[in-house]
Design a protein around this motif. Sequence first.
Motif, PDB file in Angstrom:
ATOM      1  N   GLU A  62       0.759  -1.295   0.077  1.00 49.25           N
ATOM      2  CA  GLU A  62       0.067  -0.144  -0.018  1.00 49.25           C
ATOM      3  C   GLU A  62       0.851   1.321  -0.072  1.00 49.25           C
ATOM      4  N   PHE A  63       1.964   0.953   0.557  1.00 51.93           N
ATOM      5  CA  PHE A  63       2.985   2.373   0.679  1.00 51.93           C
ATOM      6  C   PHE A  63       3.951   2.412  -0.612  1.00 51.93           C
ATOM      7  N   ASP A  64       4.410   3.603  -0.649  1.00 52.95           N
ATOM      8  CA  ASP A  64       5.658   3.691  -1.729  1.00 52.95           C
ATOM      9  C   ASP A  64       6.841   3.183  -1.021  1.00 52.95           C
ATOM     10  N   ASN A  65       7.485   2.431  -2.040  1.00 56.88           N
ATOM     11  CA  ASN A  65       8.777   1.827  -1.534  1.00 56.88           C
ATOM     12  C   ASN A  65       9.756   2.425  -1.297  1.00 56.88           C
ATOM     13  N   VAL A  66      10.394   2.130   0.159  1.00 59.74           N
ATOM     14  CA  VAL A  66      11.721   2.873   0.463  1.00 59.74           C
ATOM     15  C   VAL A  66      12.930   1.835   0.468  1.00 59.74           C
ATOM     16  N   TYR A 236      -6.520  -5.212   3.309  1.00 59.23           N
ATOM     17  CA  TYR A 236      -7.580  -4.976   2.207  1.00 59.23           C
ATOM     18  C   TYR A 236      -8.690  -4.592   2.693  1.00 59.23           C
ATOM     19  N   LYS A 237      -9.270  -5.012   3.971  1.00 60.61           N
ATOM     20  CA  LYS A 237     -10.594  -4.582   4.341  1.00 60.61           C
ATOM     21  C   LYS A 237     -10.477  -4.505   5.724  1.00 60.61           C
ATOM     22  N   ASP A 238     -11.050  -3.623   6.400  1.00 69.76           N
ATOM     23  CA  ASP A 238     -11.257  -3.544   7.774  1.00 69.76           C
ATOM     24  C   ASP A 238     -12.067  -4.727   8.458  1.00 69.76           C
ATOM     25  N   GLY A 239     -12.284  -4.319   9.624  1.00 66.83           N
ATOM     26  CA  GLY A 239     -13.116  -5.612  10.359  1.00 66.83           C
ATOM     27  C   GLY A 239     -14.765  -5.321  10.029  1.00 66.83           C
ATOM     28  N   ASP A 240     -15.253  -4.069   9.695  1.00 62.98           N
ATOM     29  CA  ASP A 240     -16.351  -3.810   9.215  1.00 62.98           C
ATOM     30  C   ASP A 240     -16.828  -4.463   7.722  1.00 62.98           C
ATOM     31  N   GLY A 241     -15.674  -4.827   6.994  1.00 66.47           N
ATOM     32  CA  GLY A 241     -15.688  -5.277   5.501  1.00 66.47           C
ATOM     33  C   GLY A 241     -15.580  -3.935   4.597  1.00 66.47           C
ATOM     34  N   ASN A 242     -14.943  -2.854   4.960  1.00 62.27           N
ATOM     35  CA  ASN A 242     -14.772  -1.620   4.402  1.00 62.27           C
ATOM     36  C   ASN A 242     -13.366  -1.867   3.666  1.00 62.27           C
ATOM     37  N   VAL A 244     -10.038  -1.044   2.654  1.00 60.06           N
ATOM     38  CA  VAL A 244      -9.023   0.110   2.951  1.00 60.06           C
ATOM     39  C   VAL A 244      -7.800   0.236   1.870  1.00 60.06           C
ATOM     40  N   GLY A 245      -7.142  -0.954   1.689  1.00 61.63           N
ATOM     41  CA  GLY A 245      -5.920  -1.066   0.868  1.00 61.63           C
ATOM     42  C   GLY A 245      -6.246  -1.662  -0.589  1.00 61.63           C
ATOM     43  N   SER A 247      -6.132  -5.041  -3.215  1.00 66.55           N
ATOM     44  CA  SER A 247      -6.543  -6.369  -2.947  1.00 66.55           C
ATOM     45  C   SER A 247      -5.195  -7.270  -3.083  1.00 66.55           C
ATOM     46  N   ARG A 248      -4.162  -6.770  -3.601  1.00 63.60           N
ATOM     47  CA  ARG A 248      -2.998  -7.797  -3.605  1.00 63.60           C
ATOM     48  C   ARG A 248      -2.062  -7.719  -2.315  1.00 63.60           C
ATOM     49  N   ASN A 249      -1.567  -8.939  -2.144  1.00 66.42           N
ATOM     50  CA  ASN A 249      -0.966  -9.270  -0.997  1.00 66.42           C
ATOM     51  C   ASN A 249       0.309  -8.328  -1.138  1.00 66.42           C
ATOM     52  N   ASP A 250       1.192  -8.157  -0.181  1.00 62.93           N
ATOM     53  CA  ASP A 250       2.265  -7.503   0.117  1.00 62.93           C
ATOM     54  C   ASP A 250       3.626  -8.430  -0.191  1.00 62.93           C
ATOM     55  N   MET A 251       4.506  -7.785  -0.927  1.00 63.58           N
ATOM     56  CA  MET A 251       5.563  -8.718  -1.691  1.00 63.58           C
ATOM     57  C   MET A 251       6.884  -8.122  -1.454  1.00 63.58           C
ATOM     58  N   LEU A 252       7.704  -9.029  -1.530  1.00 67.86           N
ATOM     59  CA  LEU A 252       9.282  -8.363  -1.324  1.00 67.86           C
ATOM     60  C   LEU A 252      10.066  -8.842  -2.160  1.00 67.86           C
ATOM     61  N   ASN A 253      11.277  -7.979  -2.263  1.00 71.99           N
ATOM     62  CA  ASN A 253      12.197  -8.484  -3.331  1.00 71.99           C
ATOM     63  C   ASN A 253      13.683  -8.098  -2.758  1.00 71.99           C
ATOM     64  N   TYR A 254      14.646  -8.997  -2.644  1.00 69.15           N
ATOM     65  CA  TYR A 254      15.887  -8.869  -1.965  1.00 69.15           C
ATOM     66  C   TYR A 254      16.998  -9.082  -3.021  1.00 69.15           C
ATOM     67  N   THR A 255      17.689  -8.096  -3.005  1.00 68.31           N
ATOM     68  CA  THR A 255      18.960  -8.239  -3.960  1.00 68.31           C
ATOM     69  C   THR A 255      20.161  -8.324  -2.951  1.00 68.31           C
ATOM     70  N   TYR A 256      21.056  -9.212  -3.375  1.00 70.23           N
ATOM     71  CA  TYR A 256      22.079  -9.775  -2.187  1.00 70.23           C
ATOM     72  C   TYR A 256      23.334 -10.143  -2.741  1.00 70.23           C
TER      73      TYR A 256
END
Length: 442
Positions: A62-66, A236-242, A244-245, A247-256
């Motif tokens: 949901e947030f911009d990547n840092v 994605y939805k709060d406890g009342d079904g509204n 919020v964010g 629908s995609r799951n949060d993902m990670l990428n790691y360069t190492y």
Amino acid sequence: MRSRLLIVFLIILILPVTAYAQREDEEEGGYEDLLFKEVEVENPVYYPVLSVGTGMFNYFGEFDNVLSGMGSMPPLKFNVYHFLDQQNIFRINVFVMTGNLNGNLNEIEDPERYSNITNFQTELFAVGLNLEYGFGHFYEQTPKFRPFFALGGEVLVFDPKSDFGYNWEDQVVHRDYDFEHNLRSANDFNLSSFGQNTAAVTFDAGFDFVFGERVEVRVGNSFHYTFTDLIDGIPYKDGDGNIVGDSRNDMLNYTYVTFGWDPFSESETETEEQLFADVSDDFDYTAIADEDRDGVLDLHDDCLETPSGVEVDDNGCPFDEDGDGVPDYRDEEPDTPEGSIVDENGIALNDEEVTEYINYDRVAVNREDAYMIPVSEGWRTSKYSTEDGELEIPDKFKPVDKDNNGEISYDELLDAIDDFFNDESDFTANDIYELNDFFFAQ
């Protein structure tokens, strides 16, 4: 700034690896090479290998990547791997990954959308396993540059927090980056369950720089598909079904980049000593001849009759530390001053001894034992002779011929030697030797 720190880290990591991996080849002398043979070890024993490294996180949610990495606590990755086959094509990796992940809203259009939460940070801890393929079917020997890809899974633990920095009165963001607001315990979205861990599927790809059987540096990228939308604390939805964010799951990428060293596994090859050398009928034995057995082949040996056991230089000649022309092994005065005239034992001669040496009685050849060899016109009877066979004083010795009669007399020779020992001459010791040779060549 972080990219510069990462480059510095890579340099610090790779330099000792290359220093360790560079091994000088030990050269055996001559025929001894034929008595050793490099053979492959049948079914070598491999042990698990530990590798360690660091890298940079990328986040998709949901947030911009840092970009996160090389901060106060850079992300770390520990990996233990073990080959599953003798050809080193497949291997299994067990890894642990830890570090901080950050994200924020660069543009805040609707602060109420995320309950005034504008950024987050979470500590990540992951334990996983994957199966790797190293493309070994496409080459006979392990290359220096080896690509790979791997597929696996992990358990990812997270704990998102925010600094909750939106000010309603000023309508601006004031962030102190203390991240004191725990999104899981606060449960701002009234969720019935706020899990602190999730399963994830991982896909790794990259390449290894192989510096030998036991050392490698891996540069890779791993993508982590998680089964949660709460790594950043925004559902994605709060406890009342509204909604919020997204629908995609949060993902990670790691360069190492990681460094691996295998000090315990059995070598893939070994050197065998043979009782007999197997050579063909047309083998050139002169190519490996070493008559004085000093370790330098005769083809490159400038001193072919070095006594047994005498240490020699790369040219096969005994060492002569004081440079007096007498090798150390028979030099009775090993520290003769530079420029001294010495005898056959390396002992410096004074001017009287040099004169005595010149006056030493030489036995003449009996006339009946002498004979003449006819030579063609122009043959040089001496290195000091002209093409017509006439003897000529070298230019550097012409000052010695004080009466300018075209000959150096015995007295003139002695005067030149006296001047040398009295430091009244520009001649060197070698010049005196050569002057003596010329005198007897007249």
